[in-house]
Write an enzyme that holds these catalytic residues in place. Sequence first.
Site, mmCIF file in Angstrom:
data_model
loop_
_atom_site.group_PDB
_atom_site.id
_atom_site.type_symbol
_atom_site.label_atom_id
_atom_site.label_comp_id
_atom_site.label_asym_id
_atom_site.label_seq_id
_atom_site.Cartn_x
_atom_site.Cartn_y
_atom_site.Cartn_z
ATOM 1 N N GLY A 197 0.774 -1.236 0.000
ATOM 2 C CA GLY A 197 0.000 0.000 0.000
ATOM 3 C C GLY A 197 0.806 1.287 0.000
ATOM 4 O O GLY A 197 0.360 2.285 0.560
ATOM 5 N N ASN A 203 1.411 3.220 -2.612
ATOM 6 C CA ASN A 203 0.651 4.195 -3.389
ATOM 7 C C ASN A 203 -0.559 4.696 -2.604
ATOM 8 O O ASN A 203 -0.912 5.874 -2.665
ATOM 9 C CB ASN A 203 0.205 3.597 -4.727
ATOM 10 C CG ASN A 203 1.305 3.635 -5.769
ATOM 11 O OD1 ASN A 203 1.968 4.646 -5.961
ATOM 12 N ND2 ASN A 203 1.518 2.519 -6.454
ATOM 13 N N LEU A 248 -3.587 -6.445 -7.871
ATOM 14 C CA LEU A 248 -3.045 -7.436 -8.795
ATOM 15 C C LEU A 248 -4.028 -8.536 -9.148
ATOM 16 O O LEU A 248 -3.654 -9.517 -9.793
ATOM 17 C CB LEU A 248 -1.768 -8.051 -8.196
ATOM 18 C CG LEU A 248 -0.654 -7.060 -7.866
ATOM 19 C CD1 LEU A 248 0.546 -7.789 -7.280
ATOM 20 C CD2 LEU A 248 -0.250 -6.260 -9.096
ATOM 21 N N ASN A 269 -5.792 3.634 -12.852
ATOM 22 C CA ASN A 269 -4.731 2.694 -12.497
ATOM 23 C C ASN A 269 -3.382 3.363 -12.720
ATOM 24 O O ASN A 269 -3.225 4.171 -13.634
ATOM 25 C CB ASN A 269 -4.820 1.438 -13.366
ATOM 26 C CG ASN A 269 -3.734 0.429 -13.034
ATOM 27 O OD1 ASN A 269 -3.543 0.055 -11.883
ATOM 28 N ND2 ASN A 269 -2.995 -0.006 -14.048
ATOM 29 N N HIS A 275 0.568 2.542 -13.602
ATOM 30 C CA HIS A 275 1.403 1.479 -14.166
ATOM 31 C C HIS A 275 2.853 1.957 -14.206
ATOM 32 O O HIS A 275 3.117 3.085 -14.620
ATOM 33 C CB HIS A 275 0.924 1.134 -15.580
ATOM 34 C CG HIS A 275 1.687 0.008 -16.216
ATOM 35 N ND1 HIS A 275 1.456 -1.308 -15.880
ATOM 36 C CD2 HIS A 275 2.683 0.009 -17.129
ATOM 37 C CE1 HIS A 275 2.280 -2.074 -16.590
ATOM 38 N NE2 HIS A 275 3.049 -1.302 -17.344
ATOM 39 N N ASP A 328 -4.091 -2.579 -19.448
ATOM 40 C CA ASP A 328 -3.178 -1.434 -19.590
ATOM 41 C C ASP A 328 -3.434 -0.649 -20.877
ATOM 42 O O ASP A 328 -2.554 0.072 -21.354
ATOM 43 C CB ASP A 328 -1.707 -1.871 -19.537
ATOM 44 C CG ASP A 328 -1.317 -2.446 -18.193
ATOM 45 O OD1 ASP A 328 -1.875 -1.997 -17.172
ATOM 46 O OD2 ASP A 328 -0.462 -3.350 -18.149
ATOM 47 N N GLU A 337 5.404 7.474 -9.805
ATOM 48 C CA GLU A 337 4.118 6.918 -9.350
ATOM 49 C C GLU A 337 3.515 7.703 -8.192
ATOM 50 O O GLU A 337 2.326 8.057 -8.207
ATOM 51 C CB GLU A 337 4.298 5.459 -8.915
ATOM 52 C CG GLU A 337 4.577 4.492 -10.037
ATOM 53 C CD GLU A 337 4.668 3.064 -9.520
ATOM 54 O OE1 GLU A 337 3.676 2.585 -8.941
ATOM 55 O OE2 GLU A 337 5.736 2.442 -9.680
#
Length: 215
Positions: free
Chosen positions: A12, A14, A91, A108, A110, A151, A181
Amino acid sequence: MLNIGVLVSGGGTNLQKLIDAQNAGELKNGALRVVIASRADAFALERAKSAGIEAFALCRKDYPDVDSYSQALIDALNERNVDLVVLAGFLTITGENFVRAFPNRILNVHPALLPAFGGKGYYGLHVHEAALARGVKVTGATVHFVNEVCDGGPIVLQKAVEVKEGDTPEILQKRVMEEAEWKLLPQAVSLFCEGKLTVENGVVYISDKGEGETL
């Protein structure tokens, strides 16, 4: 104020950046409403609970197929009136019913500059291993809307990160997280909540004015 639901699978980091952004007043017109993990042992749940955010696990193994699992996620998010879904290291595969339930409302992050190093099999360290194997000089991160293509959704924000001589996948992963990110995701979430993102023909446009604002 829009309700934000965050889906997680692991530590976690992010999510923590979203929590930090909220505490700093940087998630404009948005509030973290719920965090749902695909694993009961995901440390992200502890991060959420420490921040006073509702958090629980919905484990994929408890459901017979992808669609029923996706429907459980949809129901949980809708019960909490979630306006925006954020995949922050989530995931677990979801079905098309999940995407259809939140059109252009799922973000999302990536760890590459899509469309490079994206799609099936490109997650976690695998992305950085592939980037190094290809010898790219620049990589980075992308925040995009989620659609039926892995994606492949409309790109919201990107940030480049230098690949340095001697990088390992682990070193590169850390740099991409820290330099790209962790900065892009809160920024994209805030832009969405401010009503500054529109999608036309698969392209995202960012407005200087939010919903309800006049020129």
